[in-house]
Design a protein around this motif. Structure first.
Motif, PDB file in Angstrom:
ATOM      1  N   GLN A 112      -6.500   5.629  -2.900  1.00 51.33           N
ATOM      2  CA  GLN A 112      -6.408   4.131  -2.788  1.00 51.33           C
ATOM      3  C   GLN A 112      -7.107   3.342  -3.861  1.00 51.33           C
ATOM      4  O   GLN A 112      -7.657   2.518  -3.638  1.00 51.33           O
ATOM      5  CB  GLN A 112      -7.191   3.781  -1.351  1.00 51.33           C
ATOM      6  CG  GLN A 112      -6.438   4.396  -0.294  1.00 51.33           C
ATOM      7  CD  GLN A 112      -5.503   3.624   0.083  1.00 51.33           C
ATOM      8  OE1 GLN A 112      -5.455   2.520   0.740  1.00 51.33           O
ATOM      9  NE2 GLN A 112      -3.968   4.061  -0.337  1.00 51.33           N
ATOM     10  N   VAL A 132       2.231  -0.871   9.996  1.00 50.61           N
ATOM     11  CA  VAL A 132       2.713   0.105   8.781  1.00 50.61           C
ATOM     12  C   VAL A 132       1.706   0.547   7.827  1.00 50.61           C
ATOM     13  O   VAL A 132       1.526   1.764   7.684  1.00 50.61           O
ATOM     14  CB  VAL A 132       3.504  -0.989   7.803  1.00 50.61           C
ATOM     15  CG1 VAL A 132       3.953  -0.283   6.448  1.00 50.61           C
ATOM     16  CG2 VAL A 132       4.607  -1.628   8.507  1.00 50.61           C
ATOM     17  N   ARG A 163       0.498   3.699   9.582  1.00 52.51           N
ATOM     18  CA  ARG A 163       1.295   4.814   9.744  1.00 52.51           C
ATOM     19  C   ARG A 163       1.441   5.231   8.194  1.00 52.51           C
ATOM     20  O   ARG A 163       1.582   6.517   8.048  1.00 52.51           O
ATOM     21  CB  ARG A 163       2.883   4.199   9.816  1.00 52.51           C
ATOM     22  CG  ARG A 163       3.033   4.079  11.407  1.00 52.51           C
ATOM     23  CD  ARG A 163       4.379   3.939  11.753  1.00 52.51           C
ATOM     24  NE  ARG A 163       4.866   2.628  11.397  1.00 52.51           N
ATOM     25  CZ  ARG A 163       4.719   1.493  12.013  1.00 52.51           C
ATOM     26  NH1 ARG A 163       4.074   1.598  13.311  1.00 52.51           N
ATOM     27  NH2 ARG A 163       5.325   0.294  11.573  1.00 52.51           N
ATOM     28  N   LYS A 164       1.119   4.330   7.235  1.00 54.26           N
ATOM     29  CA  LYS A 164       1.232   4.968   5.738  1.00 54.26           C
ATOM     30  C   LYS A 164      -0.002   5.756   5.248  1.00 54.26           C
ATOM     31  O   LYS A 164       0.006   6.704   4.596  1.00 54.26           O
ATOM     32  CB  LYS A 164       1.220   3.900   4.630  1.00 54.26           C
ATOM     33  CG  LYS A 164       2.524   3.165   4.592  1.00 54.26           C
ATOM     34  CD  LYS A 164       2.743   2.256   3.527  1.00 54.26           C
ATOM     35  CE  LYS A 164       4.112   1.670   3.365  1.00 54.26           C
ATOM     36  NZ  LYS A 164       4.220   0.802   2.011  1.00 54.26           N
ATOM     37  N   LEU A 165      -1.156   5.207   5.814  1.00 51.80           N
ATOM     38  CA  LEU A 165      -2.414   5.960   5.257  1.00 51.80           C
ATOM     39  C   LEU A 165      -2.766   7.101   6.231  1.00 51.80           C
ATOM     40  O   LEU A 165      -3.690   7.732   5.769  1.00 51.80           O
ATOM     41  CB  LEU A 165      -3.613   4.837   5.256  1.00 51.80           C
ATOM     42  CG  LEU A 165      -3.191   3.329   4.255  1.00 51.80           C
ATOM     43  CD1 LEU A 165      -4.240   2.550   4.432  1.00 51.80           C
ATOM     44  CD2 LEU A 165      -2.803   3.773   2.943  1.00 51.80           C
ATOM     45  N   PRO A 174      -1.511   9.638   8.192  1.00 55.52           N
ATOM     46  CA  PRO A 174      -0.319  10.311   8.467  1.00 55.52           C
ATOM     47  C   PRO A 174      -0.417  11.185   9.678  1.00 55.52           C
ATOM     48  O   PRO A 174      -1.603  11.629   9.838  1.00 55.52           O
ATOM     49  CB  PRO A 174       0.404  11.167   7.406  1.00 55.52           C
ATOM     50  CG  PRO A 174      -0.582  10.915   6.218  1.00 55.52           C
ATOM     51  CD  PRO A 174      -1.718  10.091   6.750  1.00 55.52           C
ATOM     52  N   ASN A 234       0.841  -1.110   0.001  1.00 55.43           N
ATOM     53  CA  ASN A 234       0.156  -0.018   0.088  1.00 55.43           C
ATOM     54  C   ASN A 234       0.815   1.186   0.130  1.00 55.43           C
ATOM     55  O   ASN A 234       2.167   1.151   0.392  1.00 55.43           O
ATOM     56  CB  ASN A 234      -0.914   0.303   1.111  1.00 55.43           C
ATOM     57  CG  ASN A 234      -2.114   0.897   0.910  1.00 55.43           C
ATOM     58  OD1 ASN A 234      -2.316   1.727  -0.142  1.00 55.43           O
ATOM     59  ND2 ASN A 234      -3.111   0.979   2.051  1.00 55.43           N
ATOM     60  N   PHE A 235       0.561   2.378  -0.536  1.00 59.23           N
ATOM     61  CA  PHE A 235       0.858   3.746  -0.580  1.00 59.23           C
ATOM     62  C   PHE A 235      -0.220   4.470  -0.929  1.00 59.23           C
ATOM     63  O   PHE A 235      -1.204   4.126  -1.768  1.00 59.23           O
ATOM     64  CB  PHE A 235       2.242   3.691  -1.324  1.00 59.23           C
ATOM     65  CG  PHE A 235       1.968   3.299  -2.574  1.00 59.23           C
ATOM     66  CD1 PHE A 235       1.400   4.078  -3.763  1.00 59.23           C
ATOM     67  CD2 PHE A 235       2.524   1.904  -2.956  1.00 59.23           C
ATOM     68  CE1 PHE A 235       1.274   3.561  -5.067  1.00 59.23           C
ATOM     69  CE2 PHE A 235       2.317   1.495  -4.166  1.00 59.23           C
ATOM     70  CZ  PHE A 235       1.782   2.260  -5.444  1.00 59.23           C
TER      71      PHE A 235
END
Ligand code: HXC
Length: 297
Positions: free
Chosen positions: A165, A206, A209-211, A213, A100-101
């Motif tokens: 997304q 993770v 933390r990525k999605l 902020p 994911n990012f």
């Protein structure tokens, strides 16, 4: 924290978890182990796997780490075979590995889109495909007495639409579809149950933390009133429920474990205001029902 389940509900079972070296995957591996299962964890990074296995073993859990990328069929095959070689069988497969990012659809390259579908959707299918012969009832001489079970980790973002997304929404929609199709085909043919879990935001992962902020965390409750962070353990308990006999009549379902978050809508009127307004609107419509001109009343 004490488990609400008996500690032997997975006694004698062997579980393989992709992405099992960290985050939610590691917590599921830990809880499966604490409830009697032997666990094989799959991941791409050796040092993460080594440290995860050491932690599991220090808690008395039978555990092995197997390096591999779910995008590669040869890795999937090798990891499944190594699990069965080591523990003698395979009862539970958890497809947890994901990518994911945050990125706008406009800025996402087709390769970025493809990468996430490759990990989440194709990776899930590949692992299921390679594991099938061992999950089958009685299959090949070493399978579980009844069919095994699969748990696919999904999400809720494709139930509606989610900003930035598009890749993950498409990937998880495909995962949910795989869950239902395999539940139908393999449930019927081999007594294998296939279910999913759709987590909400889970602390210390993770994904979160990525999605989410830090910059937007404080604003989250404004537009998502039900917003509450979950714990990795919440997902692990749902996985235990689905993978154990507690869930033996559940097949083809994805359980949402998000505290109701996906239903969240900003409150457009305060509760007191709605009481007042509602009466006024009623009165107004009684006096002038729709379509009846005032002159005819
Ligand atoms: C735009 C990006 C990008 C970014 C990568 N890409 N990161 N595009 N913004 N931030 C693009 C690259 O430019 C490239 O396309 C393509 O994606 C592949 O990137 P690579 O770095 O070569 O891929 P790879 O090394 O294989 O890494 C895969 C990854 C990475 C998905 C990009 O983040 C990863 O390994 N993630 C695994 C761990 C992870 O993300 N876990 C969180 C799961 S959370 P081009 O066109 O340039 O070649 C989760 C929650 C789900 O799943 C939902 C919750 C609500």
């Amino acid at each position: 924290m004490e488990s609400p389940f008996k500690t032997d509900i997975l006694k004698g079972k062997v579980a393989l978890l992709t992405g099992g070296g960290s985050g939610i995957g590691f917590e599921m591996a830990t809880q499966f182990g604490k409830h009697g299962a032997s666990v094989a964890i799959m991941g791409r990074r050796k040092h993460i796997l080594d440290s995860a296995v050491a932690t599991l073993q220090s808690q008395g859990i039978q555990a092995i780490g197997l390096e591999g990328d779910v995008r590669k069929q040869e890795d999937a095959n090798r990891v499944v075979e190594s699990t069965v070689k080591h523990f003698g069988r395979l009862d539970i497969l958890v497809n947890n590995a994901a990518g994911n990012f945050l990125v706008s659809a406009e800025d996402l390259s087709p390769n970025g889109f493809r990468t996430v579908l490759d990990i989440d959707s194709v990776g899930t299918f590949t692992m299921c495909h390679e594991a099938l012969k061992y999950l089958k009832k009685g299959g090949p001489g070493k399978g579980p007495a009844s069919g095994g079970t699969i748990v696919n980790i999904s999400a809720t973002l494709h139930y509606t639409a989610s900003w930035y997304q598009i890749h993950v929404s498409a990937a998880k929609a495909a995962v949910d579809s795989l869950t239902r199709s395999l539940a139908l085909e393999w449930g019927t043919d081999y007594d294998i149950r296939v279910n999913g879990i759709a987590p909400g935001p889970i602390g210390d992962t993770v994904g979160t933390r990525k999605l989410i902020p830090d910059e937007i965390k404080s604003k989250t409750r404004e537009y998502m009133p039900l917003y509450k962070m979950g714990e990795k353990r919440d997902i692990a308990m749902a996985a235990l429920y689905l993978a154990s006999d507690a869930g033996k009549y559940i097949n083809g379902t994805t359980i949402v474990v998000d505290g109701g978050l996906w239903l969240s809508r900003p409150r457009h009127l305060p509760k007191e205001a709605v009481k007042e307004l509602s009466r006024v609107v009623e009165k107004r419509s009684r006096e002038a029902p729709i379509g009846v001109p005032k002159s005819k009343l």
